[in-house]
Design a protein around this motif. Structure first.
Motif, PDB file in Angstrom:
ATOM      1  N   PRO A  71     -18.543  19.777   1.012  1.00  0.00           N
ATOM      2  CA  PRO A  71     -19.039  20.583   2.152  1.00  0.00           C
ATOM      3  C   PRO A  71     -18.847  20.422   3.626  1.00  0.00           C
ATOM      4  O   PRO A  71     -18.781  21.044   4.449  1.00  0.00           O
TER       5      PRO A  71
ATOM      6  N   HIS B  90     -29.749  17.675   1.247  1.00  0.00           N
ATOM      7  CA  HIS B  90     -29.005  16.443   1.206  1.00  0.00           C
ATOM      8  C   HIS B  90     -28.625  15.630   2.409  1.00  0.00           C
ATOM      9  O   HIS B  90     -29.109  16.091   3.419  1.00  0.00           O
ATOM     10  N   MET B 101     -22.667  11.427  -0.825  1.00  0.00           N
ATOM     11  CA  MET B 101     -23.491  12.505  -0.406  1.00  0.00           C
ATOM     12  C   MET B 101     -24.591  12.400  -1.630  1.00  0.00           C
ATOM     13  O   MET B 101     -24.447  12.279  -2.693  1.00  0.00           O
ATOM     14  N   HIS B 124     -28.119  17.728   5.589  1.00  0.00           N
ATOM     15  CA  HIS B 124     -27.893  19.178   5.718  1.00  0.00           C
ATOM     16  C   HIS B 124     -28.491  20.021   4.389  1.00  0.00           C
ATOM     17  O   HIS B 124     -28.826  19.407   3.512  1.00  0.00           O
ATOM     18  N   MET B 126     -27.935  22.116   1.523  1.00  0.00           N
ATOM     19  CA  MET B 126     -26.536  22.370   0.605  1.00  0.00           C
ATOM     20  C   MET B 126     -26.550  23.604  -0.194  1.00  0.00           C
ATOM     21  O   MET B 126     -27.202  23.507  -1.010  1.00  0.00           O
TER      22      MET B 126
HETATM   23 CU   LIG Z   1     -24.394  18.214   0.307  1.00  0.00          CU
END
Ligand SMILES: [Cu+2]
Lengths: 196, 171
Positions: A71, B90, B101, B124, B126
């Motif tokens: 990501p 996350h 992560m 964040h 996710m």
């Molecule tokens: Cu993530």
């Protein structure tokens, strides 16, 4: 202990030391063999070529490891590579960028080609799990599957960009989110070394 | 840049400060601000964005700034979005050149009076199994679940694929 026994021990110790020195000397590494990027790996590249150690020869190269289910650092680094290429302009002509997947189970070579289609100058490389693992070992890159609670997984992986000179010798890394000026200076030095 | 956009950005900036949250309550913050505010002395979420996805990339991170003006500790415990099949909370952490992560199994504490930033390279939301590629200029919605404040739905602006922060949000 008699004098004779003591001498024998001395002689034995000297012999051992000589053998140890010889072994160390013989094992002194060939500067090429075992260096990062050297090895028998062979991956399928998105441009139809085969990515091997020979792919790093004849021009400067920058190699990065990632995956499409990433990501943050992979899109960020691909964006940075675009910035570096813009800053270098024509200087970047013979500099080659490689994106090697750490997640071949989910990243097909066709998938990598799509993913990299927004990044001119970056060639993808993938293969079977075993083929990719061989490349990861050759580059001494860390990658590990980490399960997620929905049954899927993500990958921990080395986040730096590895720089290789025209002879395919590892020079140094550009770190994740390294300041643009510093990254471009490293690339410029890489391009300038042995050019001509 | 349109005046509306400028005003929206200014509002988003101002709202990231808990002291100013009350003064701007009820204003229209403009479409581009991607800002949602609960009533004053509540929890507010500002500068929400995500990033356009590259071809074939099925995941994206959601980023925002959460300010807790309720006077009581709270905790972000979940998120969902119509844009994604799976949405999780996350955290990223860099150690010795390796990016890791992890899911936030205990959620993300939002202490009383604190402003907590979800940003690239750190915490964040996710989004996984995206239903469609995220296109720059579009927006998606995310519903955040807090232990005390309950559910808060906010828009996230879809910015460039390598955007680092909400426009004009330099610190
Ligand atoms: Cu993530």
């Amino acid at each position: 202990m008699g004098r004779g026994a003591f001498e024998r021990i001395l002689v034995a110790a000297a012999a051992l030391a000589a053998v140890a020195a010889a072994v160390l000397f013989l094992r002194a590494p060939d500067p090429e063999a075992g260096a990062p990027g050297r090895g028998g790996y062979a991956l399928t590249a998105t441009d139809g070529s085969t990515f091997t150690e020979a792919s790093l020869e004849g021009h400067p190269s920058a190699v990065f490891f990632g995956f499409t289910h990433c990501p943050d650092i992979c899109p960020t680094t691909l964006g940075e590579i675009g910035t570096w290429r813009e800053e270098l302009g024509a200087e970047a002509r013979d500099l080659r960028f490689w994106f090697v997947t750490v997640d071949p189970e989910r990243d097909s070579v066709d998938g990598l080609r799509d993913y990299l289609s927004w990044s001119p100058g970056v060639t993808g490389a993938g293969g079977t799990r075993a083929e990719v693992d061989e490349a990861l070992a050759a580059f001494r890159v860390y990658a590990r599957k980490v399960p997620l609670s929905d049954g899927g997984y993500t990958m921990d992986h080395s986040s730096f960009v590895m720089l290789f000179d025209r002879d395919g010798r590892f020079v140094r890394n550009i770190g994740y989110r390294e300041e643009t000026g510093s990254a471009v200076a490293k690339l410029r030095a890489l391009i300038g070394a042995g050019a001509g | 840049m349109s005046n509306l956009l400028r005003a929206g950005m200014a509002a988003a900036l101002v709202l990231s400060s808990p002291l100013c949250a009350r003064a701007h309550e009820g204003h229209d913050h403009g479409a581009a601000a991607a800002t949602a505010t609960a009533p004053a002395e509540a929890l507010s979420v500002a500068r929400g964005f995500t990033r356009a996805t590259r071809p074939g990339a099925p995941v994206a991170g959601g980023f925002m700034v959460i300010t807790n003006a309720t006077g009581r500790d709270d905790r972000l415990v979940g998120a969902r979005s119509p844009a994604a099949g799976v949405t999780q909370l996350h955290e990223m952490a860099m150690a010795e050149g390796v990016m890791r992560m992890r899911e936030l199994a205990q959620g993300l504490p939002i202490p009383a009076g604190a402003t907590v930033a979800l940003r690239p390279g750190g915490y964040h939301v996710m989004f996984m199994d995206l239903k469609a590629p995220l296109v720059e200029g579009a927006r998606i919605e995310v519903t955040l679940t807090f232990e005390r404040a309950g559910e808060v739905t906010v828009p996230l602006a879809v910015l460039a694929p390598d955007a680092e922060d909400f426009p004009g949000a330099g610190e």
